[in-house]
Design an enzyme around this catalytic site. Structure first.
Site, mmCIF file in Angstrom:
data_model
loop_
_atom_site.group_PDB
_atom_site.id
_atom_site.type_symbol
_atom_site.label_atom_id
_atom_site.label_comp_id
_atom_site.label_asym_id
_atom_site.label_seq_id
_atom_site.Cartn_x
_atom_site.Cartn_y
_atom_site.Cartn_z
ATOM 1 N N ASP A 282 0.828 -1.195 0.000
ATOM 2 C CA ASP A 282 0.000 0.000 0.000
ATOM 3 C C ASP A 282 0.872 1.258 0.000
ATOM 4 O O ASP A 282 1.835 1.355 0.770
ATOM 5 C CB ASP A 282 -0.887 -0.027 1.260
ATOM 6 C CG ASP A 282 -1.870 1.128 1.286
ATOM 7 O OD1 ASP A 282 -2.688 1.222 0.365
ATOM 8 O OD2 ASP A 282 -1.800 1.944 2.232
ATOM 9 N N GLU A 324 1.363 -0.388 -5.100
ATOM 10 C CA GLU A 324 0.164 0.427 -5.344
ATOM 11 C C GLU A 324 0.585 1.887 -5.491
ATOM 12 O O GLU A 324 0.459 2.696 -4.581
ATOM 13 C CB GLU A 324 -0.828 0.268 -4.180
ATOM 14 C CG GLU A 324 -2.151 0.960 -4.418
ATOM 15 C CD GLU A 324 -2.393 2.203 -3.567
ATOM 16 O OE1 GLU A 324 -3.306 2.971 -3.907
ATOM 17 O OE2 GLU A 324 -1.665 2.428 -2.564
#
Ligand code: GLC
Length: 648
Positions: A282, A324
């Site tokens: 993330d 990401e």
């Protein structure tokens, strides 16, 4: 490069810990192969840190310890994947991203839904963050207070392990997140830091007053300008400021501290040993901060990711990494590695550029901007791949470059404004029903929330009971999905989209969610609605059966595997995106009409790359065509598309 001290040290460590000439020989070989580079990268980042030597030894211990904990079945799966090579390029893989609680309540219930995924054609699940997170300060689970404890809302770690085992028995793949950039302000480290423990304050970025935070704020953009402006939060208990780039309850981890890196690497391995096949890292763009910069996409962030990749390759080699990075097109590309590190950083990235460009094309009916960006997207190195998608749990950012819009003959500011108005329902006549997310009054920026179906016009059409527009909206949904399924990469459906869920406004009544309109496209699943997929003629059935058929088709056509084998065509029609996917003498022609009108494509399009099929079979409409003369046309229906294979 051979480093005598390093390899002597490693041999001693490994000889004691594992059977280097026996069952652990592959691990030993991988370690030796990567060790020098691990050390070099480690020194690049932590060489001048006082803890350098001891923490490097801890790094080695962490790798060995986690390899030793790796279950035998996962070691076997690793070997199978290594033997396959780039297993994640396979056209067999199709995913769905979902919130376990909103999808089916709990992890135990999820086990009972595995048949549903199989029915849909999905064999990869991205389970949105499952680890403990404070209920009303959670950012959808991206504010983790315990990286190893499954949140009671979903079940237990054992439930997760059971799901993983059942999935593995069905040859399914699992994707989970590691929230690398920050912890919840309720994480144990944050609690200790708040109480004044300087050891743990050093896990974060703490400052005594506003001097340095103000200096950072001068060049760091706001991520959530409406709900959480600025990049720092005052911590009353210790009278200090802490860096919080996202929400004020998400404290940024300090990766200049090697202890933080090692703790988080250990967590990465913990997830790897749970059987994670794809680890979604993330917000990797944010993991390194530097005064005077935006603190995004810095070279050190890439060095850390490469280091993670090298370590993962040694201990949990079957786990692919997804970065990401939802950033500018040329910056996304760097997450695959650059220069001599090409294809040696993240295995996956989101094709956020293409995703946004498809929304651009849908709103304008023109593919000019999409085309102006492809030279950048095609830079993806061989052996890496995309997650392709039309939408995910986050907002849609129009993150492509201004020059791409200019090349398409438009003014970037006006163009983006048009798109934002179109999708937020502020443009007269727009069928879309979405909303602006994170509007920044200083910069004029905003992103877009709304479900695939609502943005394609289905919500308004259903409310208006307008059958023709309903049909058109369904065609738009399928067009968007089809392009993302066939363009190369692993498609990732967002749950609900497979049956055409429109926006869910129940979040407005939920504490801790109502301030964040991304929840409008994160529906609570109503299984009675999903069961309508079996009612002939229902919207759910039309969307579901077509989506499933597209996924089946993908699996049938080996050329769809992402071997960097896409060539764009120039159909001389600015409404139609067209490309060839080819491997050896196998090829398919994919054409997508983004216009509300029929599109005419000259048959020359099928010959422009020097290869001229006489007949083609459209797998989508199950129809044969004779390739006509250069000035004759193939006609595509409004929002229609073709997946055509030469028949000779
Ligand atoms: C990622 C997530 C997003 C979250 C942010 C902060 O971008 O996808 O949902 O808000 O990170 O963790």
């Amino acid at each position: 490069m051979y480093d005598h001290q390093l390899y002597s040290y490693l041999n001693i460590q490994l000889e004691d810990a594992v059977n280097i000439s026996g069952k652990d020989n592959l691990f030993y070989t991988r370690f030796l192969a990567n060790a020098a580079e691990i050390k070099a990268l480690y020194n690049e980042i932590y060489g001048s840190h006082p803890l350098n030597e001891t923490s490097f030894n801890r790094l080695v211990e962490t790798i060995i310890k986690n390899y030793k904990k790796r279950p035998g079945v996962l070691i076997e799966r690793d070997i199978a994947k290594l033997e396959e090579g780039h297993w994640f390029l396979n056209n067999n893989i199709a995913g769905m991203s979902l919130y376990v609680d909103r999808f089916c309540g709990s992890l135990t219930n999820l086990e009972n839904k595995l048949d549903y995924f199989e029915e849909s054609g999905v064999n990869l699940l991205h389970l949105m963050p499952l680890f403990e997170s404070p209920a009303t300060e959670s950012d959808g689970g991206y504010a983790v207070s315990n990286f190893r404890k499954v949140d009671g809302r979903f079940g237990t770690l054992e439930d997760l392990q059971n799901v993983q085992e059942s999935m593995q028995a069905r040859n399914m793949y699992l994707m989970l997140d590691i929230v690398l950039n920050h912890t919840s302000h309720r994480h144990e480290w944050a609690n200790k830091a708040r109480q004044g423990d300087t050891y743990y304050q050093d896990y974060f970025y703490f400052f005594n007053d506003r001097t340095v935070p103000d200096a950072y704020d001068r060049t760091m953009p706001d991520i959530f300008p409406e709900s959480s402006p600025g990049n720092f939060t005052y911590v009353e208990e210790c009278n200090k400021w802490v860096m919080t780039v996202f929400h004020n309850y998400q404290w940024d981890l300090n990766y200049t501290n090697p202890n933080v890196f090692i703790e988080m690497l250990d967590t990465i391995f913990f997830y790897g040993n749970l059987g994670v096949d794809i680890l979604r890292i993330d917000a990797p763009a944010f993991i390194w901060k530097q005064l005077g910069t935006t603190s995004q996409n810095l070279p050190q962030a890439h060095a850390l990711l490469r280091l993670i990749k090298l370590c993962v390759q040694v201990a949990t080699p079957g786990m692919a990494l997804l970065g990401e990075a939802i950033v500018a097109p040329h910056e996304i590309m760097k997450y695959f590695g650059t220069g001599r590190h090409k294809a040696r950083e993240c295995d996956y990235a989101y094709n956020a550029t293409q995703m946004a460009l498809q929304w651009d094309a849908l709103a304008t009916g023109e593919i000019k901007v999409m085309m102006a960006a492809q030279h950048e997207i095609l830079n993806k190195p061989y052996g890496t791949t995309w997650i392709t998608y039309t939408r995910c749990h986050d907002d849609i950012g129009l993150g492509y470059d201004d020059y791409m819009i200019e090349q398409a003959g438009m003014q970037p500011y006006e163009h983006r404004n048009y798109l934002k108005n179109y999708y937020s329902g502020n443009f007269p006549g727009s069928p879309a029903k979405g909303a602006l997310f994170s509007s920044n009054s200083k910069t004029g920026d905003a992103r877009i929330s709304g479900s695939l179906a609502s943005l394609c016009g289905l919500e308004n059409a259903v409310n208006d009971e307008d059958g023709l527009v309903i049909e058109e909206s369904i065609n738009k949904i399928l067009l968007m999905q089809a392009q993302s399924f066939f363009i190369g990469g692993t498609p990732m459906l967002f749950y609900g989209d497979e049956v055409g869920y429109t926006n869910d406004y129940s979040y407005l009544q939920e504490e801790g969610k109502s301030y964040d309109n991304r929840w409008m496209h994160r529906p609570v699943i109503n299984w009675e609605k999903n069961d309508k997929r079996n009612e002939t003629g229902s919207i759910e059935q039309q969307v579901f059966s077509a989506t499933r058929r597209l996924l089946q088709l993908r699996k049938q056509l080996a050329v769809v595997a992402d071997h960097s084998n896409l060539t764009w065509l120039t159909p001389h029609n600015s409404h139609v995106a067209a490309f060839i996917r080819a491997i050896g003498d196998k090829r398919i022609f994919c054409l997508f009409n983004f216009s509300t009108q029929r599109a005419y494509v000259t048959w020359y399009t099928f010959k422009e790359k020097g290869y001229a099929p006489a007949k083609v079979y459209d797998h989508w409409q199950e129809k044969e065509y004779s390739v006509g003369k250069d000035h004759e046309y193939l006609i595509l229906e409004p929002y229609g598309f073709c997946i055509m294979e030469p028949m000779d």
